[in-house]
Structures are given as C-alpha cells and as structure tokens.
Design a protein around this motif. Structure first.
Motif, PDB file in Angstrom:
ATOM      1  N   ARG A 252      -9.495 -37.962 -34.915  1.00  0.00           N
ATOM      2  CA  ARG A 252      -8.050 -38.157 -34.743  1.00  0.00           C
ATOM      3  C   ARG A 252      -7.409 -38.466 -36.094  1.00  0.00           C
ATOM      4  NH1 ARG A 252      -6.208 -42.244 -32.330  1.00  0.00           N
ATOM      5  NH2 ARG A 252      -8.050 -43.567 -32.459  1.00  0.00           N
ATOM      6  N   ARG A 280     -12.047 -39.375 -30.633  1.00  0.00           N
ATOM      7  CA  ARG A 280     -11.869 -39.371 -29.187  1.00  0.00           C
ATOM      8  C   ARG A 280     -13.063 -38.683 -28.558  1.00  0.00           C
ATOM      9  NH1 ARG A 280      -6.755 -36.699 -28.040  1.00  0.00           N
ATOM     10  NH2 ARG A 280      -5.918 -38.695 -28.735  1.00  0.00           N
ATOM     11  N   SER A 321      -7.985 -45.017 -20.461  1.00  0.00           N
ATOM     12  CA  SER A 321      -8.947 -44.735 -21.520  1.00  0.00           C
ATOM     13  C   SER A 321      -9.687 -46.022 -21.842  1.00  0.00           C
ATOM     14  CB  SER A 321      -8.210 -44.222 -22.769  1.00  0.00           C
ATOM     15  OG  SER A 321      -9.117 -43.743 -23.724  1.00  0.00           O
ATOM     16  N   GLN A 337     -11.671 -43.736 -28.748  1.00  0.00           N
ATOM     17  CA  GLN A 337     -11.123 -43.674 -27.390  1.00  0.00           C
ATOM     18  C   GLN A 337     -12.083 -42.843 -26.543  1.00  0.00           C
ATOM     19  OE1 GLN A 337      -7.417 -41.696 -27.979  1.00  0.00           O
ATOM     20  NE2 GLN A 337      -6.378 -43.484 -28.842  1.00  0.00           N
ATOM     21  N   ASP A 344      -7.420 -37.283 -20.197  1.00  0.00           N
ATOM     22  CA  ASP A 344      -6.947 -36.713 -21.459  1.00  0.00           C
ATOM     23  C   ASP A 344      -5.704 -35.856 -21.216  1.00  0.00           C
ATOM     24  OD1 ASP A 344      -7.396 -36.481 -24.299  1.00  0.00           O
ATOM     25  OD2 ASP A 344      -7.883 -34.384 -23.942  1.00  0.00           O
TER      26      ASP A 344
END
Length: 723
Positions: A252, A280, A321, A337, A344
């Motif tokens: 990310r 993620r 999450s 995450q 998502d």
C-alpha cells in the motif's frame, strides 16, 4: 411505448456516437444489451436537452453528465442510477421536466434526478446558506434512495477532475467544500476509492505546492526503500504460502493527503511519515483472516497496543478488517490490513458494493444497512434543527473519521465520534434518554455526564423525570445528534419560560392601570397583535420577557390610556409602584444573572430589561447599577420567591499560605459544604502567600455563609471575602 422500445427506434448507430458515449458503454459492459440501449437513448434525450450549452472549458455540457455516469458504471451501478446520472442536470438547467423524465424512464429515475437537483429557484441570504439548504435536501432524498448520494459524489468527483477551468477563488472554495463535506461523506458511506480521489484532488487545488512536494517524494522513493519493501513482501508471501493460505498480498502506498494529514495532526516530519511500510492481505474467509494474522505475527513481532479488530466490531460505515502494526527488520513499522474479498470490495466501494455484490446488503453489518441507519439519524436531527447552516455544521461534526465503540448494558454496540461523552452516548440511545440524563455508570463506576468515553466501555445511563437539558451541556457534547436535540429542547423550554414570565410582567403592568389581560376586549388585543405582526398572544408575551417590548408601554396602549409612544418618565413612575416579580428558579431561559456581581437568593436585587436577553439581575450594591439608573424605563422590580430553588454562581477571594496541598484543602472544604466549584484561578502569588478566586455554586446566602465558615477554619487560610 416503453423506454427500451423507444430506444430501439431512436438510438444512433455505433459509427456516429462520440467517444464519451463509447467510454460509458465500455464501463457498463456488465449490463445486458437492452439496458445498454436504454443508456444510449438517455444520452440522446440528455444531449438534445443540453444542446447549445457548454462547460467553462468549452466542451459540450453533455460531456459532464456522461462522465458522471461513467464513474458510476465503474462502480457497477444499476441502469436506473446511470440514466439518472446522465439526466441529473436537466430539471435544473433545461426545459426537460420531471414529468417527462418519469414518463420516458420511470418514476424511480425521476425521483433520483429530482433528489440531486439543486434548489436554484429559492432565494437565500448568501451562497453558504444556499449550499447548506441544497445539502439538506440532498440528505432527505438520500433517505428515500441512497443512490442519490452516489450520483452526487460522482458529480463532485468529475467537477474536481475538471476544476482547472474555474477561477482560483472558485477552485479554493469548491476544494474546501469537498474536503469538509463530500470526502467525509464518501468515507462515512465506506466508499474509499472515491474518498481518496476527492481528498487528493481537493488537497492539490487547495495547497498545490505542498501536494507537489509530497507527490514528488512518493514518486522518487529511494532505491533502498523499494528494495526493503520487496524483501518484506517476499518474507510475508513465503510464510503465508507455507501455511497453505490462498491469499492476495499487495503493498500500500499512502496518498499525498493522508501523508500531509498525518504530518499535521501528529506533528511529524515528512521523513518520519514516509518511513512506514504498508501491506494488505486478502483471503477467502473470516477464519483465514485470523489464521493470516497469526502468520504475520510469527514473521515479525507485533507492536504492543496497535492491534484493532474491525471484523468483530465493524466501523460505523460497515468497514471490516484486521489492523496490526509489526516491528520491521529495518527499524520501520509495518502496517498490515487483513480482510476477505467481500470486505475488500465493501472497503473500496462501500454502499455502491450492494448493487454489484449479491450478498452486499444482506449482512447485519453491511455498509448499506449502516448508511441507512446513519441517514435515518440525520433525518431525525434535521427536523429539530433551526437552520440549514446549523444542520450542516452538525453533520460535519458527525463526519469525523475517528470513532469510539461502546456497549450498552445488553451488549449492543454504538459508534460515536472521538472525544464523545456520556451525554453523547445518552442521546445516541434515544433523545428522551439524553433529555432526562443525570449521570451514568461506566464499567459499573458512577461518573458525571461530561466524562469522555474510550472504546470498549459499557455505559448505563441514569435518568430522572425532573431532569432537563442545561445550556452548559453544549460545551462538552461532540455529536451532531446531541447538539441538535439539546438546542431544540432549550429553545422549547426558553419559549415556555418567556411566555410565562411575559404574562406575569404584562399582568402586573395592567393591574397598575386597574385592568388585566382577561378584562381587555378581544378585538382590541387582536388589533394590537395584528398591528405589530404577532401571530399569537404567546409571541408578544415572549417578546416582553426577552426585553424587546416594555410591559408598561404595551399595557398603556392596550388600556388605551396613552398613545403607542408613552412618555418614559410616566413609564418609570408606573414601574416604581409595580409589584415585584418573584424569581422561583425556573425562569433560567429568560432571566440571567450578571457576571459583574453574581447575585444569589437572599441578596437585594434589581432587574434590568435588555433587548434579546430578557431580564438581567444585578445586586443593588453592584457598581454598574449607577449606570443603569440613567434608563429607568428598563428597570424591573424583582425579588426572590419564598421557595426559590436551584444553584447560583457566586465568587470568593481566598488568601492562603503558598505551600503544596493548600488548594486541595480549600477545594475539599468547599465540597464538604455541598457546593460545586465552577472555576479557580490564582490572582496573586509570592513566596509565602497566594490569593485565589473561586467561582462556586450555592443555593442561597445562608449556604454561602456556611461555605465561608468552613473555609475560614482551615489553618492555611488567612482570609475569605465574597467578590
């Protein structure tokens, strides 16, 4: 003929359509062919309606609504929403009517278009009020159909993408509104993709130089950092694969706006904020989320206190999450995450996911259901709000992204804004619970209403029928619902108090003229109300109590003893023989107590009629009274009722020894006398002595005398004097 049949007959061929139509149809590939034909027909209707209109960039106006529809098609919205997006400016800017849209495309499309249309035909004091009223209408339309806000957000997104054609002042104004209202709404509805782009575009327009510096830094990441990112990703992927997990792992990159915000809020340098790795992990199911969490904790050690479980306790916008922060191999934290594919999708698209994911709206924690609950609260709030600007201000308060999660005694979860208090919680449970709250038990401990709450606490509100909102409550509540409910109730109580007090004042003035309200001819009273534009007698009485009309002047006109412009000396003489109005303690809305002398029951007092504030009560020995003697027509004979109730503020000057623990001893003595301390400040202080000013609450002069006696008994106190 239905819209689809008309579409068949009138739509142009593929060779003649512009590129922007092809772009929409390509984005809407998930729709069946007959619905694609309806889209093309909607374009022909919209293009004909907007013919001759251009944007500030010089492009045909129809390119804007078509681009809005394309944004929504990328979110996989249904055909009705896309048609409404194509036509969303027609009612406002073209001869096309709502009735025509309803007959051509159905009532649902017409309702959506009407919901998005601005209130251009109403007259407002200024641009700000117009925007606030437009926003209020949009939220009410959202309550009927959530797709209205999706069109509005897509409309704002395309306007932000093409902001360069506007003047610099307009760019700044639109960017500020986007960052203050529209981006937070997108976040509140879980639409992170749109939120992120709105924030980035708004930041670029508002602070172009800052945006450029941060964006360049993101683009030109040092080679060492890129290599570190690859190594960490490889280590995580290797361990997840060994555990047999099906996963998708992505790095990310923070946006310029999130980096800038973190620098500003946490007072960090650009290097400190950039020195964070983010990943993620997306897995098929909830059990695998927790399995993956164990895996990443085995690869790198977790930082204590940085784990958040938003799967068990979702955010208010439906976001779910697992969040954890790991201690990385290069000394930099790694933010991870972990979520399922469905989570998502909902995290990226929020309520828009409902139309593209078959299970999206059926879950109890879905973004769709939570958005409906939030909007229902807003609708309830707007009914009680005095103005559109106040309503918009309350909504902004509720759009803070940081929240605390709290439990009711029965285990239900409530989400409130950061820094929420016990009173915010009470109003979140129910408006009546808030209005009658007196205290609470937080984790079984008794606490006052102003206590700030933290996530995980269980809160039980204690109520009393006799309790009602106080003006001080507005100083510590943070949620829009609580603020609106308190203001509404205070206005209601103040109006009732004002009517009762005005009735007493006018009746006494009429008694001095040997008449009364009951004995006045109704026709004469109606004529007076009509002449001065009062809809009801209650409005006149409230105006008298609030100091906007003198009771003696009104009485003399109603009794027909003088014309409507009486001599002030006659009014003053009438006032001197008038009976005193007695304070019971229930008139707090229209009787206030002067801060210069802080009168309490038992003091000799006078009242001074102040326009808009009602009667302000002073002690007769107040230094300011001499000035008020110059306006005898505004004097009000006033006294204390035999059974006055409530607590009243007064001041003490206390001279003490200057040594540790002195303030605590004095405060304890005041508390032991059943008095509350409102404020304390040091007036003077040297090596041996200090002088403090206390503002305390007492019931009457005898209570004050008891407080003074207790304080004087302290060995550290050298003198006590009432201010």
């Amino acid at each position: 003929m239905s819209p689809s049949e008309q579409a068949q007959a009138t739509i142009p061929s593929d060779e003649t359509v512009p590129d922007y139509v092809c772009a929409l149809e390509k984005a809407a590939h998930y729709l069946p062919p007959d619905q694609i034909r309806q889209l093309r027909y909607a374009w022909t209707v919209g293009a004909a309606a907007h013919v001759g209109q251009t944007r500030k960039s010089g492009e045909p106006y129809i390119t804007h609504p078509m681009a809005v529809a394309t944004v929504l098609a990328e979110q996989r919205l249904d055909v009705e929403t896309l048609i409404a997006a194509i036509l969303h400016d027609t009612i406002e800017d073209t001869p096309l009517t709502r009735a025509t849209i309803a007959s051509e495309f159905g009532e649902t499309v017409a309702e959506l278009v009407d919901g998005v249309t601005k209130l251009d035909k109403l007259q407002f004091q200024d641009r700000q009020e117009a925007a606030a009223e437009s926003f209020r209408k949009m939220l009410l339309a959202m309550a009927r159909d959530l797709r209205v806000i999706l069109i509005k957000l897509a409309d704002r997104l395309h306007n932000m993408r093409t902001l360069g054609a506007q003047s610099s002042d307009a760019q700044r104004r639109i960017a500020r509104e986007t960052l203050d209202v529209y981006a937070p709404i997108a976040q509140r509805l879980g639409m992170n993709l749109i939120k992120a782009e709105l924030q980035d575009l708004g930041f670029r327009a508002l602070h172009p130089w800052r945006h450029s510096v941060i964006e360049k830094r993101i683009r030109t990441q040092p080679v060492v950092r890129r290599e570190a990112m690859v190594k960490i990703e490889a280590q995580l992927a290797q361990r997840l694969t060994k555990e047999g997990l099906a996963y998708r792992l992505v790095g990310r990159i923070k946006s310029p706006w999130s980096i800038y915000n973190k620098m500003r809020i946490e007072q960090k340098s650009l290097d400190q904020v950039m020195d964070v790795f983010g990943f993620r992990v997306v897995v098929p199911s909830v059990p695998e989320c927790y399995h993956a969490l164990g895996v990443v904790h085995a690869v790198f050690k977790p930082l204590d206190g940085r784990f958040r479980d938003f799967i068990a306790i979702p955010k208010a916008n439906g976001y779910q999450s697992l969040h954890t922060v790991l201690f990385g191999p290069y000394g930099s934290p790694i933010e991870v995450q972990i979520r399922t594919e469905e989570m998502d999708l909902i995290a990226e698209r929020g309520i828009a996911a409902h139309w593209s994911y078959k299970h999206g709206g059926d879950l109890p924690n879905s973004a769709q259901n939570r958005a409906h609950a939030w909007i229902a609260n807003l609708v309830e709030s707007q009914r009680a709000t005095g103005s559109s600007l106040e309503f918009l201000e309350n909504v902004k308060v509720d759009l803070f992204p940081d929240e605390v999660y709290l439990f009711t005694p029965k285990g239900a979860i409530l989400a409130l804004p950061r820094n929420a208090t016990v009173l915010d919680f009470a109003y979140a449970v129910h408006t009546d619970v808030g209005n009658h709250a007196v205290s609470a038990r937080v984790d079984k401990k008794l606490v006052p209403l102003r206590t700030k709450l933290v996530s995980g606490q269980t809160v039980e509100i204690i109520t009393a029928k006799s309790s009602s909102p106080k003006p001080q409550w507005l100083e510590f509540v943070v949620s829009g619902k609580a603020r609106t409910a308190i203001r509404h109730q205070l206005k209601h109580l103040e109006h009732e108090d004002a009517v009762q007090l005005g009735h007493r004042m006018l009746d006494r003035a009429l008694e001095n003229l040997d008449t009364s309200l009951d004995r006045l001819p109704q026709a004469r009273l109606d004529a007076y109300l009509g002449e001065h534009r009062y809809p009801r007698l209650e409005a006149l009485l409230a105006d008298i109590a609030l100091g906007n009309r003198m009771p003696n002047q009104v009485a003399q006109v109603l009794a027909r003893q003088v014309p409507d412009t009486p001599d002030l000396l006659d009014a003053a003489r009438a006032l001197q023989v008038e009976d005193k109005i007695l304070i019971t303690g229930s008139e707090r809305g229209v009787i206030s107590f002067a801060n210069c002398c802080l009168p309490i029951p038992g003091d000799e007092i006078m009242g001074y009629h102040t326009a808009g504030r009602g009667i302000v009560v002073h002690r007769l020995d107040c230094p300011n009274v001499a000035e008020y003697r110059k306006s005898p027509e505004r004097w009000v004979p006033i006294g204390w009722d035999r059974e006055v109730h409530g607590d009243y503020r007064t001041g003490l000057r206390i001279d003490t020894e200057n040594k540790p623990g002195t303030l605590a001893q004095v405060a304890a003595a005041v508390a032991a006398s059943n008095s509350n301390i409102d404020s304390v400040e040091y007036v003077d202080r040297d090596v041996h002595l200090s002088t403090m000013r206390f503002i305390i609450e007492v019931r009457h002069r005898k209570h004050l005398a008891e407080v003074i006696r207790r304080v004087r008994r302290l060995a550290v106190v050298h003198g006590v004097q009432r201010l």
